[in-house]
Design an enzyme around this catalytic site. Structure first.
Site, short mmCIF file in Angstrom:
data_model
loop_
_atom_site.label_atom_id
_atom_site.label_comp_id
_atom_site.label_asym_id
_atom_site.label_seq_id
_atom_site.Cartn_x
_atom_site.Cartn_y
_atom_site.Cartn_z
N ASP A 44 0.87 -1.06 0.06
CA ASP A 44 0.06 0.04 -0.04
C ASP A 44 0.93 1.24 -0.06
O ASP A 44 2.06 1.13 0.10
CB ASP A 44 -0.90 0.12 1.30
N CYS A 92 -20.51 -2.14 -3.98
CA CYS A 92 -20.44 -3.08 -5.05
C CYS A 92 -21.68 -2.85 -5.99
O CYS A 92 -21.58 -2.38 -7.09
CB CYS A 92 -20.24 -4.31 -4.65
C1 UGA Z 1 -21.64 -8.24 -3.07
C2 UGA Z 1 -22.14 -9.47 -3.77
O1 UGA Z 1 -23.10 -10.24 -3.06
C3 UGA Z 1 -20.62 -10.38 -3.53
O2 UGA Z 1 -20.92 -11.53 -4.10
C4 UGA Z 1 -19.66 -9.29 -4.31
O3 UGA Z 1 -18.51 -10.18 -4.40
C5 UGA Z 1 -19.74 -7.84 -3.80
O4 UGA Z 1 -20.70 -7.38 -3.75
C6 UGA Z 1 -18.65 -7.25 -4.50
O5 UGA Z 1 -18.88 -6.81 -5.54
O6 UGA Z 1 -17.50 -6.94 -4.06
P1 UGA Z 1 -22.09 -6.99 -0.63
O7 UGA Z 1 -21.92 -5.67 -1.44
O8 UGA Z 1 -21.12 -7.23 0.38
O9 UGA Z 1 -21.45 -8.00 -1.69
O10 UGA Z 1 -23.63 -7.10 -0.20
P2 UGA Z 1 -24.78 -8.21 -0.08
O11 UGA Z 1 -24.94 -8.98 0.82
O12 UGA Z 1 -24.80 -8.99 -1.65
O13 UGA Z 1 -26.22 -6.88 -0.25
C7 UGA Z 1 -25.74 -5.85 -1.17
C8 UGA Z 1 -26.91 -4.98 -0.83
O14 UGA Z 1 -28.39 -5.58 -1.08
C9 UGA Z 1 -27.43 -4.52 0.60
O15 UGA Z 1 -27.61 -3.11 0.80
C10 UGA Z 1 -28.37 -5.48 1.09
O16 UGA Z 1 -29.03 -4.82 2.20
C11 UGA Z 1 -29.23 -5.42 -0.10
N1 UGA Z 1 -30.42 -6.50 -0.13
C12 UGA Z 1 -29.84 -7.81 -0.10
C13 UGA Z 1 -31.48 -6.09 -0.42
O17 UGA Z 1 -31.81 -4.93 -0.39
N2 UGA Z 1 -32.55 -7.06 -0.37
C14 UGA Z 1 -31.94 -8.36 -0.36
O18 UGA Z 1 -32.98 -9.24 -0.48
C15 UGA Z 1 -30.91 -8.62 -0.23
#
Ligand code: UGA
Length: 454
Positions: A30, A278
């Protein structure tokens, strides 16, 4: 294997610690001295479940160190993994950190005869690795592909369970432009026994976008269905989704009659929208790339539009339920973009708090671990009262708003706790709790409207 990782952010650090835990010799690079110092002392600068322990373990085993980046320190790596940020600027992906890093690697390659494979892990639009990155490295190093290797290995880590996702992956995508890089990636990931998908680098880049965009599409589609159900009245979208989830194509039935209940179903639940670093960034990134390629992006446009609108559904519920909001006390439960993280980037809670601020209400806010980051993000709203103990303030507030699905908020459904909410309004914007648990309160939520309009 000797692995260098450039970038000690979320992806770089989890990857570094994860690879070291399988016996690789990892150096994370870094350009910020305070991060290097912290990491080498065994303290991660980001929050992630299990990271503290695993970092301590790999340092103790002499398999991990952090270093300030310099060209000479990169030359003895077999693989250099690039995990720098690719933020969004004006809705487009900003590849300047990727270019800077490719230049640094190019200068390092110039100093050595060693064969090094450069593997991009950052999320980049299709074609970035085999054009921009390749060109930059070739120009700066004076070498041609073949004298160094090139690959693209996207990450699929979810915040909150990223260590588990890394240690127990569902698949590993090994994008490559040369056979030597594929061989090195196979060696790197030989401790893992999962599906390994070997493709060219632009396909690997596209897999990452397709994955996130499809998940975001599901969320927005269900949220739109929820809004239609609420407008119709006397339909609870949770009942609707229960009916949909029972489709064996979403939720396969095993020979013994049990259901598999795949994780994908957790992306088919209504709520107030998706956030984080993401989904919003990647949907915008692919949309702008698609326009650049001359392809209409009707679906991606709609996914983002629905998601922008969804926090307003919460404000709408509130303004319809309370005639005069002036001075009303609102308790926000959850500030992070999802549970089990302290990350508030693109958090729907932050968006809703900005809206609430316009309504002249008194805002109380709780989050188990996200308060410091939220305070930073919400500096422009000085009146927010942050509380460490949400149970204590329950009796003094008028409205409770659940915006993040933290497990501890399920306690609200306890008899004693729900009694404290008698006569008050509860807006459960994530469908965390059952409406029946609050007979004495006004329970409101996305996709639920007890009156019938049709
Ligand atoms: C997401 C992907 O799930 C990962 O596979 C990926 O590697 C990552 O992005 C990335 O690109 O680095 P993440 O951002 O940690 O992971 O979060 P998620 O758990 O997938 O949730 C994302 C958002 O969707 C959250 O704000 C969550 O509250 C929302 N969400 C999730 C909903 O609004 N409704 C749902 O039913 C599920």
């Amino acid at each position: 294997m000797k692995i260098g990782i450039i970038g000690t952010g979320y992806v770089g650090l989890i990857t570094g610690v994860g690879l070291a835990s399988k016996g690789h010799q990892v150096t994370c690079f870094d350009n910020q001295a305070w991060i290097i110092e912290k990491l080498n002392s065994g303290t991660p600068h980001i929050h992630e479940n299990g990271l503290n322990d695993l970092l301590g373990q790999v340092i103790k085993n002499n398999l991990f160190k952090a270093k300030l980046i310099s060209e000479s320190s990169l030359t003895d790596c077999e693989i250099i993994i690039v995990a720098v940020g690719t933020p969004t600027i004006n809705e487009h992906i900003d590849l300047s950190y990727i270019v800077n890093t490719a230049e640094t690697i190019g200068r390092a390659l110039k100093q050595t005869d060693n064969f090094i494979s450069v593997v991009i892990k950052s999320t980049v639009v299709p074609g970035t690795t085999d054009s921009l990155v390749l060109r930059t490295i070739e120009d700066v190093s004076g070498k041609k592909l073949g004298q160094f290797g090139l690959g693209m290995n996207p990450e699929f880590l979810r915040e909150g369970c990223a260590i588990d996702d890394f240690i127990y992956p569902d698949r590993i995508v090994m994008g490559h432009e040369d056979q030597k890089t594929l061989n090195l990636l196979e060696k790197l990931y030989s401790p893992w026994d999962c599906d390994k998908i070997s493709v060219n680098t632009r396909t690997a880049e596209m897999i990452k976008y397709a994955n996130n965009c499809l998940l975001a599409t599901q969320i927005s589609a269900v949220n739109e269905l929820a809004n239609i159900a609420a407008a119709t009245g006397n339909i609870d979208i949770m009942d609707v989704m229960k009916g949909v989830h029972a489709d064996k194509r979403w939720n396969p039935i095993l020979p013994n009659g049990n259901r598999i209940k795949p994780d994908i179903l957790s992306y088919l639940i209504p709520g107030c929208g998706f956030g984080g670093s993401c989904f919003p960034k990647d949907v915008k990134g692919l949309r702008s790339f698609s326009k650049h390629m001359g392809v209409d992006s009707f679906v991606l446009d709609a996914v983002l539009k629905t998601n922008e609108n969804q926090p307003l559904q919460v404000i709408d519920l509130l303004t319809k339920a309370v005639e005069n909001l002036n001075g009303k006390k609102i308790l926000i439960l959850g500030l992070t973009f999802k549970p089990d993280t302290d990350d508030v980037r693109e958090s729907i809670s932050i968006k809703i708090i900005h809206q609430l601020d316009q309504l002249k209400v008194e805002i109380f806010a709780h989050d188990p671990i996200g308060i410091p980051n939220a305070k930073n993000e919400l500096k422009d709203i000085p009146g927010i009262i942050y509380t460490e103990n949400w149970v204590e303030v329950l009796s003094t507030i008028d409205v409770v708003l659940i915006l993040t699905k933290w497990d501890e908020y399920k306690r609200l459904a306890n008899k004693e706790m729900s009694a404290k909410l008698a006569g008050k309004i509860l807006i459960d914007a994530r469908r965390l709790l059952a409406p029946e648990a609050f007979p004495g309160s006004t329970y409101l939520s996305i996709g639920l409207n007890k009156c019938s309009y049709v």
